[in-house]
Design a protein around this motif. Structure first.
Motif, PDB file in Angstrom:
ATOM      1  N   LEU A   1       0.826  -1.208   0.000  1.00  0.00           N
ATOM      2  CA  LEU A   1       0.000   0.000   0.000  1.00  0.00           C
ATOM      3  C   LEU A   1       0.856   1.253   0.000  1.00  0.00           C
ATOM      4  O   LEU A   1       0.574   2.222  -0.714  1.00  0.00           O
ATOM      5  N   THR A   2       1.914   1.240   0.783  1.00  0.00           N
ATOM      6  CA  THR A   2       2.773   2.418   0.912  1.00  0.00           C
ATOM      7  C   THR A   2       3.569   2.676  -0.360  1.00  0.00           C
ATOM      8  O   THR A   2       3.581   3.795  -0.890  1.00  0.00           O
ATOM      9  N   ALA A   3       4.228   1.648  -0.861  1.00  0.00           N
ATOM     10  CA  ALA A   3       5.137   1.831  -2.003  1.00  0.00           C
ATOM     11  C   ALA A   3       4.389   2.092  -3.298  1.00  0.00           C
ATOM     12  O   ALA A   3       4.904   2.786  -4.173  1.00  0.00           O
ATOM     13  N   GLY A   4       3.181   1.541  -3.433  1.00  0.00           N
ATOM     14  CA  GLY A   4       2.430   1.753  -4.670  1.00  0.00           C
ATOM     15  C   GLY A   4       2.196   3.221  -4.934  1.00  0.00           C
ATOM     16  O   GLY A   4       2.494   3.742  -6.021  1.00  0.00           O
ATOM     17  N   GLU A   5       1.662   3.925  -3.929  1.00  0.00           N
ATOM     18  CA  GLU A   5       1.392   5.348  -4.109  1.00  0.00           C
ATOM     19  C   GLU A   5       2.678   6.161  -4.182  1.00  0.00           C
ATOM     20  O   GLU A   5       2.770   7.136  -4.940  1.00  0.00           O
ATOM     21  N   LEU A   6       3.687   5.767  -3.393  1.00  0.00           N
ATOM     22  CA  LEU A   6       4.966   6.485  -3.449  1.00  0.00           C
ATOM     23  C   LEU A   6       5.607   6.387  -4.823  1.00  0.00           C
ATOM     24  O   LEU A   6       6.165   7.363  -5.333  1.00  0.00           O
ATOM     25  N   SER A   7       5.543   5.200  -5.439  1.00  0.00           N
ATOM     26  CA  SER A   7       6.186   5.028  -6.750  1.00  0.00           C
ATOM     27  C   SER A   7       5.415   5.747  -7.854  1.00  0.00           C
ATOM     28  O   SER A   7       5.998   6.117  -8.872  1.00  0.00           O
ATOM     29  N   ASP A   8       4.114   5.952  -7.665  1.00  0.00           N
ATOM     30  CA  ASP A   8       3.352   6.761  -8.621  1.00  0.00           C
ATOM     31  C   ASP A   8       3.661   8.247  -8.457  1.00  0.00           C
ATOM     32  O   ASP A   8       3.396   9.040  -9.356  1.00  0.00           O
ATOM     33  N   THR A   9       4.221   8.616  -7.305  1.00  0.00           N
ATOM     34  CA  THR A   9       4.546  10.013  -7.034  1.00  0.00           C
ATOM     35  C   THR A   9       6.016  10.320  -7.298  1.00  0.00           C
ATOM     36  O   THR A   9       6.345  11.325  -7.930  1.00  0.00           O
ATOM     37  N   TYR A  10       6.911   9.444  -6.817  1.00  0.00           N
ATOM     38  CA  TYR A  10       8.348   9.733  -6.863  1.00  0.00           C
ATOM     39  C   TYR A  10       9.121   8.875  -7.863  1.00  0.00           C
ATOM     40  O   TYR A  10      10.305   9.130  -8.089  1.00  0.00           O
ATOM     41  N   GLY A  11       8.490   7.860  -8.423  1.00  0.00           N
ATOM     42  CA  GLY A  11       9.171   7.050  -9.425  1.00  0.00           C
ATOM     43  C   GLY A  11       9.388   5.620  -9.003  1.00  0.00           C
ATOM     44  O   GLY A  11       9.561   5.328  -7.816  1.00  0.00           O
ATOM     45  N   ARG A  12       9.364   4.715  -9.989  1.00  0.00           N
ATOM     46  CA  ARG A  12       9.507   3.287  -9.698  1.00  0.00           C
ATOM     47  C   ARG A  12      10.923   2.950  -9.223  1.00  0.00           C
ATOM     48  O   ARG A  12      11.127   2.330  -8.193  1.00  0.00           O
ATOM     49  N   GLN A  13      11.905   3.376 -10.012  1.00  0.00           N
ATOM     50  CA  GLN A  13      13.291   2.986  -9.733  1.00  0.00           C
ATOM     51  C   GLN A  13      13.782   3.531  -8.404  1.00  0.00           C
ATOM     52  O   GLN A  13      14.446   2.835  -7.631  1.00  0.00           O
ATOM     53  N   ARG A  14      13.443   4.761  -8.093  1.00  0.00           N
ATOM     54  CA  ARG A  14      13.903   5.374  -6.852  1.00  0.00           C
ATOM     55  C   ARG A  14      13.347   4.652  -5.624  1.00  0.00           C
ATOM     56  O   ARG A  14      14.071   4.367  -4.671  1.00  0.00           O
ATOM     57  N   VAL A  15      12.051   4.353  -5.658  1.00  0.00           N
ATOM     58  CA  VAL A  15      11.416   3.681  -4.529  1.00  0.00           C
ATOM     59  C   VAL A  15      11.992   2.278  -4.342  1.00  0.00           C
ATOM     60  O   VAL A  15      12.305   1.860  -3.220  1.00  0.00           O
ATOM     61  N   MET A  16      12.149   1.533  -5.442  1.00  0.00           N
ATOM     62  CA  MET A  16      12.692   0.177  -5.339  1.00  0.00           C
ATOM     63  C   MET A  16      14.100   0.184  -4.744  1.00  0.00           C
ATOM     64  O   MET A  16      14.440  -0.664  -3.914  1.00  0.00           O
ATOM     65  N   LEU A  17      14.913   1.134  -5.145  1.00  0.00           N
ATOM     66  CA  LEU A  17      16.297   1.182  -4.677  1.00  0.00           C
ATOM     67  C   LEU A  17      16.360   1.481  -3.181  1.00  0.00           C
ATOM     68  O   LEU A  17      17.080   0.803  -2.426  1.00  0.00           O
ATOM     69  N   ILE A  18      15.616   2.485  -2.720  1.00  0.00           N
ATOM     70  CA  ILE A  18      15.633   2.837  -1.295  1.00  0.00           C
ATOM     71  C   ILE A  18      15.134   1.677  -0.444  1.00  0.00           C
ATOM     72  O   ILE A  18      15.732   1.315   0.579  1.00  0.00           O
TER      73      ILE A  18
END
Length: 521
Positions: free
Chosen positions: A109-126
């Protein structure tokens, strides 16, 4: 008349899609013509095609799948050793996978919305940095509660990454290769399970062997972090975020690595707004979210519950399996633990998922997503319920083999179908939401299976069959067939029907007609 021909062709295509409704429509964009100054991202991805660049994408996402699979298998492989070393109760032991899957849901739930806001690659890496640290520290846990907390953090990270990685893969590959790409990710998943079972075979006999096992499973996490640094941001996310220059750089990098000419001109940006989790449940996505969510919940309940059911049916001698294996023994501390034979059996069980994973994209590409889902769910239910009738001899192994494959086929097809149902601006949020729903199913399935098996395995089988029945009924109401249809960037249905190349040709025709009228005047 000639100037309006592209419009007529687009109208005809739209009418075809509307008339066929839920039917599958094979539609392939042709790629950008040289005289067009603005291009649609879907057509550019199709024009560039599959190549070296996409193998890098698949390797990165595949290693994530590999690492996730290994981490999920960990708990079931070390459960008896934890019970022995810390003297925890059956309820406490069952609570570990239950809470881990709960935090996977929170992570999704958290990462889905974050990756739509800040980007897929950035969220996955962090998230993967946090994942590697928490997983490593859990090997050094000094007691039950420290282990539980650290594994919940690791579970949060697994849930956060998996849905985003599926979206990333779907957004970066051509239409015709989506099924093939998912198949490769499934093969990495199988390899991750084989890897951790083989390591368990090697080290679990050692003192504190479960700690060595966890440390060794963090190696793929480090590899993932290195590869993610080499990956670009999703080109569709960049376009949806109106970062056209960055998107064009990624497109041209993709073209060069795939041996195609660089793209000239500009990338078309549609009117796109940022979505949120509530939008997933609003029209026009309500029916899709509810049906896919129920189905995903049901199959993950059965799929992850089977991780615990399979060792238990052997340990407790269900269906006379103890006659075939001496699956457990009592060690020097007086604890009942798994034998090497059982670790090898679970290794082989991982390999048995391969036929189902292969059948999923083949059936989904040639028959359609919806028929494949209905078939796999129906046979998953029938075969699971058939476990209540204890077959003898080799038949029980045939039954377990078929269950493994139909579970794998069902869950692989859901992952293929789900990102295709939502537009770019909400795709990762929707996938994260659905993945969260599924992890609640996984939490329930793993907890109930682990706990009920200690009472009576039949109760676990009956409950799982009931949950699968809900999935079978829900599959009847699936709304949209997505085979052969481009990914959407907005929720307008016509965007799913028409390639922007055709829209661009239509626009060129209108402009030509206007210029002709100006000349005549």
């Amino acid at each position: 008349m000639g100037d309006n021909q592209p419009l007529a062709e687009n109208d005809a295509l739209q009418q075809q899609l509307e008339s066929e409704g839920n039917g599958a429509v094979d539609f392939q964009p042709k790629g950008p013509p040289e005289n067009v100054s603005k291009h649609n991202v879907s057509d550019l991805v199709e024009h560039i095609g599959w190549g070296k660049y996409h193998w890098k994408v698949v390797t990165a996402m595949g290693m994530m799948s590999f690492a996730d699979s290994a981490e999920i298998w960990i708990i079931s492989l070390i459960s008896k050793d934890l019970h022995c070393e810390w003297g925890i109760t059956s309820f406490q032991l069952a609570l570990i996978p239950g809470l881990v899957f709960f935090f996977m849901a929170v992570g999704s739930l958290t990462a889905g919305e974050l990756s739509d806001t800040y980007g897929r690659q950035r969220v996955m890496l962090i998230v993967y940095y946090v994942f590697a640290i928490s997983s490593t520290l859990s090997a050094l846990a000094w007691g039950y509660y420290s282990f539980l907390i650290l594994r919940c953090i690791a579970g949060f990270c697994i849930g956060a990454n998996y849905g985003v990685s599926i979206c990333y893969s779907a957004e970066m590959v051509p239409i015709a290769k989506r099924g093939f790409c998912l198949l490769l990710l499934d093969m990495f998943w199988v390899a991750g399970g084989v890897y951790v079972c083989f390591l368990a075979f090697l080290v679990m006999d050692l003192k504190h062997g479960w700690r060595y096992l966890i440390l060794l499973t963090t190696v793929p996490c480090i590899i993932v972090i290195i590869i993610l640094h080499l990956c670009d941001e999703s080109v569709r996310f960049l376009v949806a975020s109106e970062k056209k220059e960055e998107a064009l750089k990624v497109i041209n990098k993709m073209a060069i690595e795939n041996g195609k000419a660089e793209v000239e001109g500009d990338i078309m940006v549609t009117d796109i707004h940022k979505g949120n989790i509530l939008d997933v449940f609003r029209k026009p996505f309500t029916r899709t979210t509810l049906t896919v969510g129920c189905m995903f919940f049901a199959i993950t309940w059965a799929f992850y519950g089977f991780f615990y059911l399979l060792p238990d049916v052997m340990s407790y001698g269900y269906c006379h399996l103890s006659e075939w294996f001496s699956t457990t023994y009592t060690n020097a501390e007086g604890c009942t633990v798994y034998t090497k034979a059982e670790y090898l059996f679970m290794l082989v069980a991982n390999l048995l998922y391969i036929p189902g994973y292969i059948a999923s994209p083949i059936s989904a590409e040639y028959w359609g997503r919806k028929p494949t889902l209905r078939l796999s769910y129906f046979f998953s239910l029938v075969l699971t319920a058939a476990l209540l009738i204890c077959l003898s001899g080799y038949l029980v192994y045939v039954e377990l083999f078929l269950i493994i494959n139909f579970y794998g086929m069902a869950i692989a097809t859901v992952w293929l179908y789900m990102p295709e149902c939502y537009p770019t601006y909400i795709r990762s949020t929707a996938t994260g939401t659905q993945n969260a729903i599924s992890k609640f199913g996984a939490a329930g399935g793993s907890f109930i299976t682990e706990y009920m098996d200690s009472i009576n395995i039949i109760y676990s089988i009956m409950i799982t069959s009931g949950v699968l029945l809900v999935g079978v009924i829900t599959s009847i109401f699936l709304e949209r067939e997505t085979r052969g249809i481009p990914l959407r960037d907005t929720e307008e249905p016509e965007e799913m029907a028409m390639s922007t190349i055709q829209q661009t040709n239509y626009g060129a025709s209108v402009e030509g007609a206007e210029e002709s009228q100006d000349t005549q005047s």
